[in-house]
Enzyme design. Structure first.
Site, PDB file in Angstrom:
ATOM      1  N   ASN A 105       0.808  -1.221   0.000  1.00 27.85           N
ATOM      2  CA  ASN A 105       0.000   0.000   0.000  1.00 27.85           C
ATOM      3  C   ASN A 105       0.843   1.272   0.000  1.00 27.85           C
ATOM      4  O   ASN A 105       0.330   2.344  -0.316  1.00 27.85           O
ATOM      5  CB  ASN A 105      -0.965   0.004   1.191  1.00 27.85           C
ATOM      6  N   ARG A 162     -17.109   1.169  -1.987  1.00 25.16           N
ATOM      7  CA  ARG A 162     -15.814   1.802  -2.228  1.00 25.16           C
ATOM      8  C   ARG A 162     -15.871   2.892  -3.301  1.00 25.16           C
ATOM      9  O   ARG A 162     -15.264   2.768  -4.371  1.00 25.16           O
ATOM     10  CB  ARG A 162     -14.767   0.751  -2.583  1.00 25.16           C
ATOM     11  N   PRO A 163     -16.575   3.968  -3.040  1.00 23.14           N
ATOM     12  CA  PRO A 163     -16.698   5.025  -4.047  1.00 23.14           C
ATOM     13  C   PRO A 163     -15.409   5.844  -4.203  1.00 23.14           C
ATOM     14  O   PRO A 163     -14.475   5.691  -3.422  1.00 23.14           O
ATOM     15  CB  PRO A 163     -17.805   5.906  -3.479  1.00 23.14           C
ATOM     16  N   ILE A 164     -15.373   6.702  -5.234  1.00 26.04           N
ATOM     17  CA  ILE A 164     -14.196   7.556  -5.434  1.00 26.04           C
ATOM     18  C   ILE A 164     -14.571   9.040  -5.388  1.00 26.04           C
ATOM     19  O   ILE A 164     -13.839   9.891  -5.853  1.00 26.04           O
ATOM     20  CB  ILE A 164     -13.466   7.241  -6.762  1.00 26.04           C
ATOM     21  N   ASP A 165     -15.756   9.316  -4.814  1.00 22.19           N
ATOM     22  CA  ASP A 165     -16.237  10.703  -4.816  1.00 22.19           C
ATOM     23  C   ASP A 165     -15.253  11.668  -4.137  1.00 22.19           C
ATOM     24  O   ASP A 165     -15.097  12.813  -4.573  1.00 22.19           O
ATOM     25  CB  ASP A 165     -17.615  10.778  -4.146  1.00 22.19           C
ATOM     26  N   LEU A 166     -14.554  11.221  -3.095  1.00 22.88           N
ATOM     27  CA  LEU A 166     -13.658  12.137  -2.379  1.00 22.88           C
ATOM     28  C   LEU A 166     -12.413  12.467  -3.222  1.00 22.88           C
ATOM     29  O   LEU A 166     -11.884  13.575  -3.145  1.00 22.88           O
ATOM     30  CB  LEU A 166     -13.260  11.546  -1.016  1.00 22.88           C
ATOM     31  N   ASP A 193      -7.443  -3.777   7.575  1.00 20.37           N
ATOM     32  CA  ASP A 193      -6.769  -4.822   6.799  1.00 20.37           C
ATOM     33  C   ASP A 193      -6.267  -5.985   7.660  1.00 20.37           C
ATOM     34  O   ASP A 193      -5.729  -6.956   7.128  1.00 20.37           O
ATOM     35  CB  ASP A 193      -5.597  -4.227   6.003  1.00 20.37           C
ATOM     36  N   ARG A 233      -8.209  -1.545  -7.747  1.00 20.66           N
ATOM     37  CA  ARG A 233      -8.901  -0.318  -7.424  1.00 20.66           C
ATOM     38  C   ARG A 233      -7.935   0.853  -7.189  1.00 20.66           C
ATOM     39  O   ARG A 233      -8.239   2.012  -7.477  1.00 20.66           O
ATOM     40  CB  ARG A 233      -9.726  -0.558  -6.166  1.00 20.66           C
ATOM     41  N   CYS A 272     -11.035  -5.100  -4.841  1.00 17.27           N
ATOM     42  CA  CYS A 272     -11.713  -5.894  -3.816  1.00 17.27           C
ATOM     43  C   CYS A 272     -13.202  -5.602  -3.794  1.00 17.27           C
ATOM     44  O   CYS A 272     -13.615  -4.447  -3.869  1.00 17.27           O
ATOM     45  CB  CYS A 272     -11.159  -5.556  -2.439  1.00 17.27           C
ATOM     46  N   ARG A 313      -2.369 -10.852  -4.855  1.00 16.54           N
ATOM     47  CA  ARG A 313      -2.373  -9.400  -5.084  1.00 16.54           C
ATOM     48  C   ARG A 313      -1.570  -8.692  -4.007  1.00 16.54           C
ATOM     49  O   ARG A 313      -0.974  -7.655  -4.265  1.00 16.54           O
ATOM     50  CB  ARG A 313      -3.819  -8.851  -5.036  1.00 16.54           C
TER      51      ARG A 313
HETATM   52  C1  UD1 Z   1      -6.518   1.952   1.500  1.00  9.79           C
HETATM   53  C2  UD1 Z   1      -5.780   0.649   1.409  1.00  9.79           C
HETATM   54  C3  UD1 Z   1      -6.664  -0.488   1.900  1.00  9.79           C
HETATM   55  C4  UD1 Z   1      -7.198  -0.167   3.289  1.00  9.79           C
HETATM   56  C5  UD1 Z   1      -7.845   1.205   3.332  1.00  9.79           C
HETATM   57  C6  UD1 Z   1      -8.266   1.631   4.735  1.00  9.79           C
HETATM   58  C7  UD1 Z   1      -4.319   1.003  -0.474  1.00  9.79           C
HETATM   59  C8  UD1 Z   1      -3.951   0.664  -1.865  1.00  9.79           C
HETATM   60  N1  UD1 Z   1      -5.400   0.413   0.029  1.00  9.79           N
HETATM   61  O1  UD1 Z   1      -7.630   1.846   0.623  1.00  9.79           O
HETATM   62  O2  UD1 Z   1      -5.883  -1.677   1.916  1.00  9.79           O
HETATM   63  O3  UD1 Z   1      -8.148  -1.141   3.644  1.00  9.79           O
HETATM   64  O4  UD1 Z   1      -6.941   2.193   2.839  1.00  9.79           O
HETATM   65  O5  UD1 Z   1      -7.175   1.586   5.583  1.00  9.79           O
HETATM   66  O6  UD1 Z   1      -3.618   1.751   0.184  1.00  9.79           O
HETATM   67  N2  UD1 Z   1     -14.355   6.470   0.627  1.00  9.79           N
HETATM   68  C9  UD1 Z   1     -15.372   7.214   0.112  1.00  9.79           C
HETATM   69  N3  UD1 Z   1     -15.123   7.978  -0.982  1.00  9.79           N
HETATM   70  C10 UD1 Z   1     -13.874   8.029  -1.580  1.00  9.79           C
HETATM   71  C11 UD1 Z   1     -12.833   7.261  -1.014  1.00  9.79           C
HETATM   72  C12 UD1 Z   1     -13.101   6.492   0.089  1.00  9.79           C
HETATM   73  O7  UD1 Z   1     -16.504   7.201   0.599  1.00  9.79           O
HETATM   74  O8  UD1 Z   1     -13.712   8.731  -2.571  1.00  9.79           O
HETATM   75  C13 UD1 Z   1     -14.624   5.634   1.808  1.00  9.79           C
HETATM   76  C14 UD1 Z   1     -14.383   4.161   1.547  1.00  9.79           C
HETATM   77  O9  UD1 Z   1     -15.502   3.544   0.944  1.00  9.79           O
HETATM   78  C15 UD1 Z   1     -14.134   3.664   2.954  1.00  9.79           C
HETATM   79  C16 UD1 Z   1     -13.401   4.829   3.614  1.00  9.79           C
HETATM   80  O10 UD1 Z   1     -13.699   5.969   2.817  1.00  9.79           O
HETATM   81  O11 UD1 Z   1     -15.346   3.467   3.608  1.00  9.79           O
HETATM   82  C17 UD1 Z   1     -11.899   4.672   3.695  1.00  9.79           C
HETATM   83  O12 UD1 Z   1     -11.392   4.340   2.431  1.00  9.79           O
HETATM   84  P1  UD1 Z   1      -9.912   4.741   1.983  1.00  9.79           P
HETATM   85  O13 UD1 Z   1      -9.131   5.099   3.194  1.00  9.79           O
HETATM   86  O14 UD1 Z   1     -10.000   5.732   0.881  1.00  9.79           O
HETATM   87  O15 UD1 Z   1      -9.368   3.372   1.412  1.00  9.79           O
HETATM   88  P2  UD1 Z   1      -8.431   3.153   0.175  1.00  9.79           P
HETATM   89  O16 UD1 Z   1      -7.476   4.275   0.017  1.00  9.79           O
HETATM   90  O17 UD1 Z   1      -9.227   2.746  -0.998  1.00  9.79           O
END
Ligand code: UD1
Length: 417
Positions: free
Chosen positions: A23, A121-125, A304, A92, A116, A397
């Site tokens: 990560n 797991r949205p990307i809005d942020l 994790d 992702r 996963c 992975r």
């Molecule tokens: C990273 C890690 C993953 C770990 C996670 C939380 C990597 C490659 N992956 O994932 O292994 O489980 O941190 O420690 O580093 N969210 C939104 N909108 C967004 C982005 C996130 O609502 O645009 C939500 C997610 O759905 C989740 C929360 O925010 O509920 C935290 O997610 P995030 O910390 O962003 O996880 P990743 O960066 O994807």
């Protein structure tokens, strides 16, 4: 398709080394797009997600080659700005190329991610961050496109702690015009490692590892070398593997403070844990008690490691309540643990685990995501007979030769092709 066969009942003992962090490596490799030239990364693990990242970088014009654990990335060729569906659907974390491409080339077109299947797991942020930094965002055909001649500094307040969102903000803001302040930033060690590499490239960043990070944008960055931080999740998984078998295992090449939340919980459960500067040892124990865990952003208990810790709790005395605060739908391993004989009641965000030592029976099970696969391997280490875990491409992975590392500690485990 490969599977893993574990025959349970062997106490693990010995010493094992942690690989570099997946990560941390992923955002760092994408960050190399921010500066033209040759970048060198040491301690890069051999993983499918790293292969996918190399493929994606190649499609963006950045070739890379391995020299053992070192990965050399050459970003000299001016590349395309499109991260296509074929690559992104496998991983992702591909969304992490959004910030670097946009900041460096003024345009990024990224397929909506796969990876996963844990919650929506949205990307809005990520998108909102780029918008705040001045990008114009459009979406069509399953792609999101961001454009900006030059990004500008902004105040970004995350409504929710996001590791990837913080990383994308850091990378994009490093080349923006002016100052960016990120509030409610993720404090994970992987964010700090990325910030160190960006600093080595010439970025002006302060506060990484705290919840407020300030970035003074610069006009250009230079290629740099960086050693990737050890993988705290792999280290934690190996310690839990030793613990669940009642064995004594030393995990080397790790940073104990990165695992403090898990170490505290293991001590509460009755394990003796000794830490050195770069090593952690768990001592054999014939009976441990149930402890509750609730996942939280760093320095809280890592999501994790939730599944792997749940495997340990299936063997505890008493009842443990496991609460998942980060991802919805991250209890898919529960059904598989129940197939092995565990007594677990899953609810929406909470699972109640009634421990019963020595009561798992080997069975065919299916890996559903990366950390769930590791949880099933751990359960297999103590199940009677043979546990056959299919769909282990999830495991590959994120774990470098997990079966070899466990076999080196005395586990009866093999990969079947
Ligand atoms: C990273 C890690 C993953 C770990 C996670 C939380 C990597 C490659 N992956 O994932 O292994 O489980 O941190 O420690 O580093 N969210 C939104 N909108 C967004 C982005 C996130 O609502 O645009 C939500 C997610 O759905 C989740 C929360 O925010 O509920 C935290 O997610 P995030 O910390 O962003 O996880 P990743 O960066 O994807």
């Amino acid at each position: 398709m490969d599977s893993i066969i574990v025959r349970g009942g062997h106490r693990l003992s010995g010493t094992v080394a942690t690989s570099g962090s997946k990560n941390a490596a992923l955002p760092i490799l994408f960050a190399s797009l921010l500066a033209d030239g040759e970048h060198r990364f040491d301690n890069v693990p051999y993983l499918r997600d790293i292969d996918s990242t190399q493929q994606l970088l190649a499609s963006l014009g950045a070739e890379s080659r391995r020299e053992g654990d070192t990965l050399v990335v050459n970003t000299r060729a001016p590349g395309a700005h499109v991260a296509d569906y074929e690559t992104v659907r496998k991983m992702r974390a591909s969304i992490l190329c959004l910030g670097p491409l946009l900041a460096r080339y003024g345009e990024a077109r990224v397929s909506l991610p796969g990876g996963c299947a844990i919650g929506s797991r949205p990307i809005d942020l990520h998108i909102e961050t780029m918008r705040r930094l001045g990008a114009e965002i459009t979406s069509d055909g399953g792609y999101v496109t961001a454009r900006a001649q030059r990004l500008h500094g902004a105040n970004i307040l995350f409504e929710k702690v996001t590791v990837g969102g913080t990383e994308n903000a850091l990378m994009a803001a490093s080349l923006a015009h002016g100052t960016t302040v990120i509030e409610n930033a993720a404090k994970e060690p992987e964010v700090v490692d990325l910030a160190r590499y960006l600093q080595a490239m010439g970025a002006k960043i302060s506060g990484a590892g705290t919840s407020v990070i300030t970035i003074e944008g610069v006009d250009s960055l230079q290629p740099a070398s960086h050693r990737v931080v050890p993988d705290r999740i792999e280290a934690g998984t190996l310690l839990l593997a030793g613990a669940i078998t009642g064995g004594q295992v030393t995990v080397e090449n790790c940073i104990p403070v990165h695992l403090q939340a898990m170490i505290d919980k293991m001590r509460d459960a009755g394990f003796r844990i000794d830490t050195g500067e770069t090593s952690i040892t768990v001592q054999g124990n014939d009976g441990w008690k149930a402890v509750d865990i609730a996942t939280a952003p760093y320095p809280g208990f890592p999501t994790d490691l939730q599944a792997q810790f749940m495997a340990l709790m299936t063997q505890a005395k008493g009842t443990a309540v496991v609460t998942e605060h980060i991802f919805e739908n991250r209890f898919m391993h529960v059904q598989e643990l129940v197939r092995l004989g565990a007594d677990i009641t899953p609810m929406t965000q909470v699972a109640v685990v009634r421990g019963k030592r020595g009561k798992l029976d080997g069975a065919p099970v299916m890996a559903t995501d990366l950390r769930a696969s590791a949880c099933l391997v751990l359960a297999g280490l103590v199940a009677d007979g043979e546990t056959h875990i299919s769909r282990i491409y999830h495991l590959d992975r994120g774990y470098e030769h997990l079966e070899r590392k466990l076999a080196g500690l005395g586990a009866d485990i093999e990969r079947a092709h």
